[in-house]
Write a protein that holds these residues in place. Structure first.
Motif, PDB file in Angstrom:
ATOM      1  N   ASP A  95      56.022 117.510  16.066  1.00  0.00           N
ATOM      2  CA  ASP A  95      56.813 116.482  15.377  1.00  0.00           C
ATOM      3  C   ASP A  95      58.106 117.058  14.790  1.00  0.00           C
ATOM      4  O   ASP A  95      58.515 116.703  13.679  1.00  0.00           O
ATOM      5  N   THR A  96      58.760 117.950  15.549  1.00  0.00           N
ATOM      6  CA  THR A  96      59.964 118.617  15.056  1.00  0.00           C
ATOM      7  C   THR A  96      61.219 118.236  15.832  1.00  0.00           C
ATOM      8  O   THR A  96      62.298 118.751  15.541  1.00  0.00           O
ATOM      9  N   GLY A  97      61.108 117.350  16.825  1.00  0.00           N
ATOM     10  CA  GLY A  97      62.258 117.009  17.662  1.00  0.00           C
ATOM     11  C   GLY A  97      63.285 116.133  16.965  1.00  0.00           C
ATOM     12  O   GLY A  97      63.086 115.675  15.831  1.00  0.00           O
ATOM     13  N   LYS A  98      64.388 115.886  17.659  1.00  0.00           N
ATOM     14  CA  LYS A  98      65.445 115.024  17.117  1.00  0.00           C
ATOM     15  C   LYS A  98      64.927 113.610  16.895  1.00  0.00           C
ATOM     16  O   LYS A  98      64.177 113.072  17.700  1.00  0.00           O
ATOM     17  N   ILE A  99      65.347 113.027  15.784  1.00  0.00           N
ATOM     18  CA  ILE A  99      64.940 111.667  15.438  1.00  0.00           C
ATOM     19  C   ILE A  99      65.871 110.668  16.115  1.00  0.00           C
ATOM     20  O   ILE A  99      67.093 110.756  15.983  1.00  0.00           O
ATOM     21  N   ILE A 100      65.280 109.716  16.829  1.00  0.00           N
ATOM     22  CA  ILE A 100      66.050 108.663  17.495  1.00  0.00           C
ATOM     23  C   ILE A 100      66.197 107.454  16.587  1.00  0.00           C
ATOM     24  O   ILE A 100      67.284 106.886  16.433  1.00  0.00           O
ATOM     25  N   ASP A 101      65.107 107.049  15.946  1.00  0.00           N
ATOM     26  CA  ASP A 101      65.125 105.853  15.086  1.00  0.00           C
ATOM     27  C   ASP A 101      63.908 105.882  14.171  1.00  0.00           C
ATOM     28  O   ASP A 101      62.918 106.584  14.448  1.00  0.00           O
ATOM     29  N   GLN A 102      63.995 105.122  13.068  1.00  0.00           N
ATOM     30  CA  GLN A 102      62.875 104.998  12.137  1.00  0.00           C
ATOM     31  C   GLN A 102      62.768 103.574  11.619  1.00  0.00           C
ATOM     32  O   GLN A 102      63.775 102.875  11.492  1.00  0.00           O
ATOM     33  N   ILE A 103      61.542 103.158  11.317  1.00  0.00           N
ATOM     34  CA  ILE A 103      61.290 101.871  10.675  1.00  0.00           C
ATOM     35  C   ILE A 103      60.333 102.114   9.509  1.00  0.00           C
ATOM     36  O   ILE A 103      59.299 102.773   9.669  1.00  0.00           O
ATOM     37  N   LYS A 104      60.682 101.590   8.332  1.00  0.00           N
ATOM     38  CA  LYS A 104      59.830 101.718   7.149  1.00  0.00           C
ATOM     39  C   LYS A 104      58.972 100.471   6.975  1.00  0.00           C
ATOM     40  O   LYS A 104      59.379  99.381   7.338  1.00  0.00           O
ATOM     41  N   PHE A 105      57.782 100.641   6.404  1.00  0.00           N
ATOM     42  CA  PHE A 105      56.988  99.497   5.979  1.00  0.00           C
ATOM     43  C   PHE A 105      56.103  99.878   4.801  1.00  0.00           C
ATOM     44  O   PHE A 105      55.739 101.041   4.612  1.00  0.00           O
ATOM     45  N   ASP A 106      55.792  98.877   3.979  1.00  0.00           N
ATOM     46  CA  ASP A 106      54.994  99.083   2.784  1.00  0.00           C
ATOM     47  C   ASP A 106      53.508  99.202   3.129  1.00  0.00           C
ATOM     48  O   ASP A 106      53.039  98.660   4.127  1.00  0.00           O
ATOM     49  N   ILE A 107      52.781  99.900   2.268  1.00  0.00           N
ATOM     50  CA  ILE A 107      51.318  99.938   2.330  1.00  0.00           C
ATOM     51  C   ILE A 107      50.810  99.090   1.174  1.00  0.00           C
ATOM     52  O   ILE A 107      50.956  99.460   0.009  1.00  0.00           O
ATOM     53  N   GLU A 108      50.258  97.932   1.495  1.00  0.00           N
ATOM     54  CA  GLU A 108      49.765  97.021   0.465  1.00  0.00           C
ATOM     55  C   GLU A 108      48.275  97.222   0.234  1.00  0.00           C
ATOM     56  O   GLU A 108      47.577  97.821   1.062  1.00  0.00           O
ATOM     57  N   VAL A 109      47.786  96.715  -0.881  1.00  0.00           N
ATOM     58  CA  VAL A 109      46.370  96.853  -1.216  1.00  0.00           C
ATOM     59  C   VAL A 109      45.483  96.138  -0.196  1.00  0.00           C
ATOM     60  O   VAL A 109      44.302  96.448  -0.043  1.00  0.00           O
ATOM     61  N   TYR A 110      46.065  95.208   0.565  1.00  0.00           N
ATOM     62  CA  TYR A 110      45.328  94.453   1.582  1.00  0.00           C
ATOM     63  C   TYR A 110      45.289  95.175   2.927  1.00  0.00           C
ATOM     64  O   TYR A 110      44.615  94.726   3.849  1.00  0.00           O
ATOM     65  N   ASP A 111      46.021  96.264   3.058  1.00  0.00           N
ATOM     66  CA  ASP A 111      46.114  96.964   4.339  1.00  0.00           C
ATOM     67  C   ASP A 111      44.914  97.868   4.580  1.00  0.00           C
ATOM     68  O   ASP A 111      44.270  98.356   3.646  1.00  0.00           O
ATOM     69  N   SER A 112      44.646  98.111   5.867  1.00  0.00           N
ATOM     70  CA  SER A 112      43.704  99.141   6.304  1.00  0.00           C
ATOM     71  C   SER A 112      44.416  99.942   7.384  1.00  0.00           C
ATOM     72  O   SER A 112      45.565  99.637   7.748  1.00  0.00           O
ATOM     73  N   CYS A 113      43.734 100.951   7.931  1.00  0.00           N
ATOM     74  CA  CYS A 113      44.334 101.682   9.043  1.00  0.00           C
ATOM     75  C   CYS A 113      44.641 100.747  10.205  1.00  0.00           C
ATOM     76  O   CYS A 113      45.637 100.916  10.918  1.00  0.00           O
ATOM     77  N   ASN A 114      43.819  99.700  10.381  1.00  0.00           N
ATOM     78  CA  ASN A 114      44.055  98.731  11.453  1.00  0.00           C
ATOM     79  C   ASN A 114      45.357  97.978  11.284  1.00  0.00           C
ATOM     80  O   ASN A 114      46.170  97.863  12.210  1.00  0.00           O
ATOM     81  N   SER A 115      45.576  97.419  10.094  1.00  0.00           N
ATOM     82  CA  SER A 115      46.781  96.610   9.878  1.00  0.00           C
ATOM     83  C   SER A 115      48.039  97.470   9.916  1.00  0.00           C
ATOM     84  O   SER A 115      49.093  97.017  10.375  1.00  0.00           O
ATOM     85  N   LEU A 116      47.938  98.721   9.454  1.00  0.00           N
ATOM     86  CA  LEU A 116      49.108  99.600   9.515  1.00  0.00           C
ATOM     87  C   LEU A 116      49.410 100.020  10.947  1.00  0.00           C
ATOM     88  O   LEU A 116      50.573 100.104  11.343  1.00  0.00           O
TER      89      LEU A 116
END
Length: 308
Positions: free
Chosen positions: A140-161
């Motif tokens: 995971d050290t290569g050049k970054i092409i793009d990124q997207i952020k998202f929140d972790i809510e209390v309703y989330d699980s590994c599935n929803s993320l």
């Protein structure tokens, strides 16, 4: 561009669909059934490949000589590797004319390494994301092409993320591929570095009931299906928790949890309550050996008042 796909995990499904429907793919590779049975979150890429008449290969390891021959035969401009746990050899990375694109489910360079979504929940983070990168010999050290952020809510699980990760993979590829076609290896090299996340094993799922209610809840939802699950032992039987809830309180005193019953006139809302430091863990569904137990049937498996 001629693109060869490598992936087995569900996080790649929307990106794969986009590539198929836009006639990018010249070949696809996934794991054999035997190898896939040892993994979590496996998705069927064979059926859509066959539907679109894309050559599809099942392999034990991407670096095997036969796997390399499969890839070389398609003469790809790009390899796209999404949801693949094996590190690609330098020989594989050297095959495509432009390069190899992958994704890592964190905001790199933070959270490099294994199981970033699971670790993000376990660590109690309020935000994470997904990063599209050029793969190189590092982790995971290569050049970054793009990124997207998202929140972790209390309703989330590994599935929803991972659902958010899957959708963001497709969004970033759709945005980036036209630019790559014109300009080649776009992106930037991150300066900041971070420690590698350790690899998780099924045995790491044992619940510590001396942790806080929030920490226990985070642990359970980080490891639920399709992962091996968080578990404890009751009457010498391994109990894996698949569905749970949380009630927080002001109590900071560690307690040895005892079993209480949650009653409802609707069977599926019945459950078990375990009072711990800072709240109560509500259990709605468990697995013991191969048997799923949920709702009112939990009251027959557990004994009210027993200590865990």
């Amino acid at each position: 561009m001629r693109i060869f796909w490598i992936g087995f995990h569900v996080e790649g499904r929307f990106a794969f669909d986009y590539l198929l429907k836009n006639n990018y793919l010249v070949g696809a590779m996934s794991l054999t059934q035997v190898a896939a049975n040892k993994r979590s979150g496996v998705f069927d890429y064979k059926t859509p490949s066959r539907k679109y008449y894309i050559p599809f290969y099942e392999v034990e390891h991407v670096n095997d000589s036969t796997s390399i021959d499969y890839i070389k035969a398609t003469n790809p401009d790009l390899l796209i590797v999404l949801g693949w746990s094996q590190i690609l050899s330098e020989e594989v990375l050297s095959i495509p004319k432009i390069g190899t694109i992958g994704a890592h489910a964190s905001l790199l360079p933070k959270m490099r390494g294994s199981a970033p979504i699971n670790w993000a929940i376990i660590k109690g983070l309020s935000q994470t994301g997904n990063t599209l990168i050029w793969l190189d010999a590092g982790v995971d050290t290569g050049k970054i092409i793009d990124q997207i952020k998202f929140d972790i809510e209390v309703y989330d699980s590994c599935n929803s993320l991972y659902e958010k990760v899957a959708r963001s993979n497709a969004i970033m590829l759709e945005k980036s591929l036209p630019l790559i076609s014109l300009k080649g290896r776009i992106g930037y090299q991150p300066i900041e570095d971070d420690e590698l996340l350790p690899r998780r094993k099924p045995s790491d799922g044992l619940i510590n009931f001396q942790s806080s209610a929030q920490e226990i809840y985070d642990f359970i939802r980080a490891l639920t299906q399709p992962y091996p699950g968080a578990f404890f032992y009751y009457q010498d039987k391994k109990v894996t928790i698949w569905k749970a809830g949380l009630i927080t309180s002001d109590s900071s005193i560690p307690v040895k949890p005892s079993i209480d019953f949650i009653y409802s006139f609707d069977n599926k809302y019945c459950g078990i309550g375990l009072k711990v430091k800072g709240g109560t863990i509500i259990i709605h569904e468990i697995q013991v050996e191969k048997k799923i137990i949920k709702g009112k049937k939990l009251h027959k498996f557990f004994i009210k008042g027993d200590k865990i």
